[in-house]
Design a protein around this motif. Sequence first.
Motif, PDB file in Angstrom:
ATOM      1  N   ILE A  28     -67.895  32.300  17.806  1.00  0.00           N
ATOM      2  CA  ILE A  28     -67.602  31.356  16.724  1.00  0.00           C
ATOM      3  C   ILE A  28     -66.890  32.073  15.580  1.00  0.00           C
ATOM      4  N   PHE A  29     -67.369  33.270  15.238  1.00  0.00           N
ATOM      5  CA  PHE A  29     -66.711  34.055  14.188  1.00  0.00           C
ATOM      6  C   PHE A  29     -65.275  34.376  14.586  1.00  0.00           C
ATOM      7  N   SER A  30     -65.086  34.767  15.835  1.00  0.00           N
ATOM      8  CA  SER A  30     -63.746  35.075  16.335  1.00  0.00           C
ATOM      9  C   SER A  30     -62.848  33.845  16.266  1.00  0.00           C
ATOM     10  N   TYR A  31     -63.383  32.695  16.621  1.00  0.00           N
ATOM     11  CA  TYR A  31     -62.619  31.448  16.555  1.00  0.00           C
ATOM     12  C   TYR A  31     -62.132  31.196  15.132  1.00  0.00           C
ATOM     13  N   TYR A  32     -63.045  31.270  14.156  1.00  0.00           N
ATOM     14  CA  TYR A  32     -62.652  31.011  12.773  1.00  0.00           C
ATOM     15  C   TYR A  32     -61.692  32.081  12.255  1.00  0.00           C
ATOM     16  N   LEU A  33     -61.859  33.293  12.709  1.00  0.00           N
ATOM     17  CA  LEU A  33     -60.964  34.369  12.288  1.00  0.00           C
ATOM     18  C   LEU A  33     -59.548  34.139  12.802  1.00  0.00           C
ATOM     19  N   ILE A  34     -59.414  33.849  14.099  1.00  0.00           N
ATOM     20  CA  ILE A  34     -58.051  33.713  14.654  1.00  0.00           C
ATOM     21  C   ILE A  34     -57.385  32.403  14.247  1.00  0.00           C
ATOM     22  N   THR A  35     -58.167  31.380  13.949  1.00  0.00           N
ATOM     23  CA  THR A  35     -57.524  30.124  13.533  1.00  0.00           C
ATOM     24  C   THR A  35     -57.191  30.124  12.046  1.00  0.00           C
ATOM     25  N   SER A  36     -57.806  30.979  11.262  1.00  0.00           N
ATOM     26  CA  SER A  36     -57.498  31.008   9.835  1.00  0.00           C
ATOM     27  C   SER A  36     -56.460  32.072   9.488  1.00  0.00           C
ATOM     28  N   ILE A  37     -56.364  33.117  10.299  1.00  0.00           N
ATOM     29  CA  ILE A  37     -55.402  34.189  10.031  1.00  0.00           C
ATOM     30  C   ILE A  37     -54.394  34.210  11.169  1.00  0.00           C
ATOM     31  N   THR A  38     -53.501  33.258  11.166  1.00  0.00           N
ATOM     32  CA  THR A  38     -52.532  33.162  12.259  1.00  0.00           C
ATOM     33  C   THR A  38     -51.274  33.982  12.011  1.00  0.00           C
ATOM     34  N   THR A  39     -51.189  34.632  10.865  1.00  0.00           N
ATOM     35  CA  THR A  39     -49.995  35.419  10.585  1.00  0.00           C
ATOM     36  C   THR A  39     -50.075  36.830  11.136  1.00  0.00           C
ATOM     37  N   SER A  40     -51.212  37.228  11.631  1.00  0.00           N
ATOM     38  CA  SER A  40     -51.370  38.584  12.154  1.00  0.00           C
ATOM     39  C   SER A  40     -51.617  38.545  13.657  1.00  0.00           C
ATOM     40  N   THR A  41     -50.650  39.035  14.420  1.00  0.00           N
ATOM     41  CA  THR A  41     -50.823  39.065  15.869  1.00  0.00           C
ATOM     42  C   THR A  41     -51.869  40.098  16.272  1.00  0.00           C
ATOM     43  N   GLN A 113     -57.425  22.662  20.391  1.00  0.00           N
ATOM     44  CA  GLN A 113     -56.108  22.418  19.813  1.00  0.00           C
ATOM     45  C   GLN A 113     -55.819  23.410  18.682  1.00  0.00           C
ATOM     46  N   LYS A 114     -56.828  23.710  17.863  1.00  0.00           N
ATOM     47  CA  LYS A 114     -56.627  24.664  16.769  1.00  0.00           C
ATOM     48  C   LYS A 114     -56.337  26.064  17.316  1.00  0.00           C
ATOM     49  N   THR A 115     -57.027  26.433  18.389  1.00  0.00           N
ATOM     50  CA  THR A 115     -56.775  27.734  19.007  1.00  0.00           C
ATOM     51  C   THR A 115     -55.371  27.779  19.601  1.00  0.00           C
ATOM     52  N   GLN A 116     -54.970  26.693  20.229  1.00  0.00           N
ATOM     53  CA  GLN A 116     -53.612  26.618  20.781  1.00  0.00           C
ATOM     54  C   GLN A 116     -52.562  26.731  19.691  1.00  0.00           C
ATOM     55  N   THR A 117     -52.775  26.042  18.594  1.00  0.00           N
ATOM     56  CA  THR A 117     -51.834  26.107  17.472  1.00  0.00           C
ATOM     57  C   THR A 117     -51.762  27.532  16.927  1.00  0.00           C
ATOM     58  N   ALA A 118     -52.909  28.181  16.799  1.00  0.00           N
ATOM     59  CA  ALA A 118     -52.926  29.561  16.306  1.00  0.00           C
ATOM     60  C   ALA A 118     -52.206  30.489  17.286  1.00  0.00           C
ATOM     61  N   ALA A 119     -52.396  30.270  18.589  1.00  0.00           N
ATOM     62  CA  ALA A 119     -51.722  31.103  19.593  1.00  0.00           C
ATOM     63  C   ALA A 119     -50.216  30.899  19.548  1.00  0.00           C
ATOM     64  N   ILE A 120     -49.795  29.666  19.408  1.00  0.00           N
ATOM     65  CA  ILE A 120     -48.360  29.373  19.330  1.00  0.00           C
ATOM     66  C   ILE A 120     -47.757  29.987  18.073  1.00  0.00           C
ATOM     67  N   ASN A 121     -48.458  29.863  16.947  1.00  0.00           N
ATOM     68  CA  ASN A 121     -47.958  30.448  15.699  1.00  0.00           C
ATOM     69  C   ASN A 121     -47.865  31.969  15.798  1.00  0.00           C
ATOM     70  N   ALA A 122     -48.872  32.599  16.379  1.00  0.00           N
ATOM     71  CA  ALA A 122     -48.858  34.060  16.529  1.00  0.00           C
ATOM     72  C   ALA A 122     -47.731  34.501  17.457  1.00  0.00           C
ATOM     73  N   LYS A 123     -47.544  33.771  18.552  1.00  0.00           N
ATOM     74  CA  LYS A 123     -46.476  34.105  19.503  1.00  0.00           C
ATOM     75  C   LYS A 123     -45.107  33.927  18.850  1.00  0.00           C
ATOM     76  N   THR A 124     -44.931  32.849  18.102  1.00  0.00           N
ATOM     77  CA  THR A 124     -43.664  32.596  17.417  1.00  0.00           C
ATOM     78  C   THR A 124     -43.365  33.705  16.413  1.00  0.00           C
ATOM     79  N   LEU A 125     -44.369  34.063  15.628  1.00  0.00           N
ATOM     80  CA  LEU A 125     -44.191  35.116  14.637  1.00  0.00           C
ATOM     81  C   LEU A 125     -43.846  36.449  15.291  1.00  0.00           C
TER      82      LEU A 125
END
Length: 193
Positions: A28-41, A113-125
């Motif tokens: 759960i902590f990892s989920y909130y971390l990766i979905t809130s900090i999507t600018t760092s791959t 969906q939030k995890t997917q969005t974070a993954a897409i944002n990280a990949k794009t960046l």
Amino acid sequence: MEDLQQRLKINGVKSGAMLGLIITALGIFSYYLITSITTSTIIFVGAPIFLGVFIPIFCVVMFCFNARKKIGGYWTFRQAVTGIFTMFIVAYLVQFIAKDIVFNRFIEPNSIQKTQTAAINAKTLLMQQRHASPKDITKDIDDMKKEFVQQQALSIGGILQSMVFSVLFIFLFSLIFASLFKKDSPGGLPRPE
């Protein structure tokens, strides 16, 4: 003999419940971390590995040493497999119920969906930092979206198949950990089963 097997199973259930809660909390902590900090791959990739692999392995090692100590400091391979497999199965069930059912369905129903969005944002960046062409970025993002759709389209049979594979892997890991943590009594005489 029966008493020792019973103690192994009871200790495995207790340790497994604690391990399952630890894994759930870390997930759960990892989920909130990766979905809130999507600018760092680095965080997107590193946090799940550190929180989902290294810390749980450290906890498993500590629980294995503790379980062996509780039964006198020695256990045969079979006893180690029994205790460790019980611990892993209970941890898997606790994590499945607490995170996969309660958290993902009731607390954060849009977590996938939030995890997917974070993954897409990280990949794009990451691709932008590597100066990839917009065409390549679009192609990779479309491929990721297709994979996400396929993952979400799991049927009940697919879920059950996934659970069976999980139990098989749990048993395999139990065998590996048991071979690492077995300790026969002095003189080479195994303890009674």
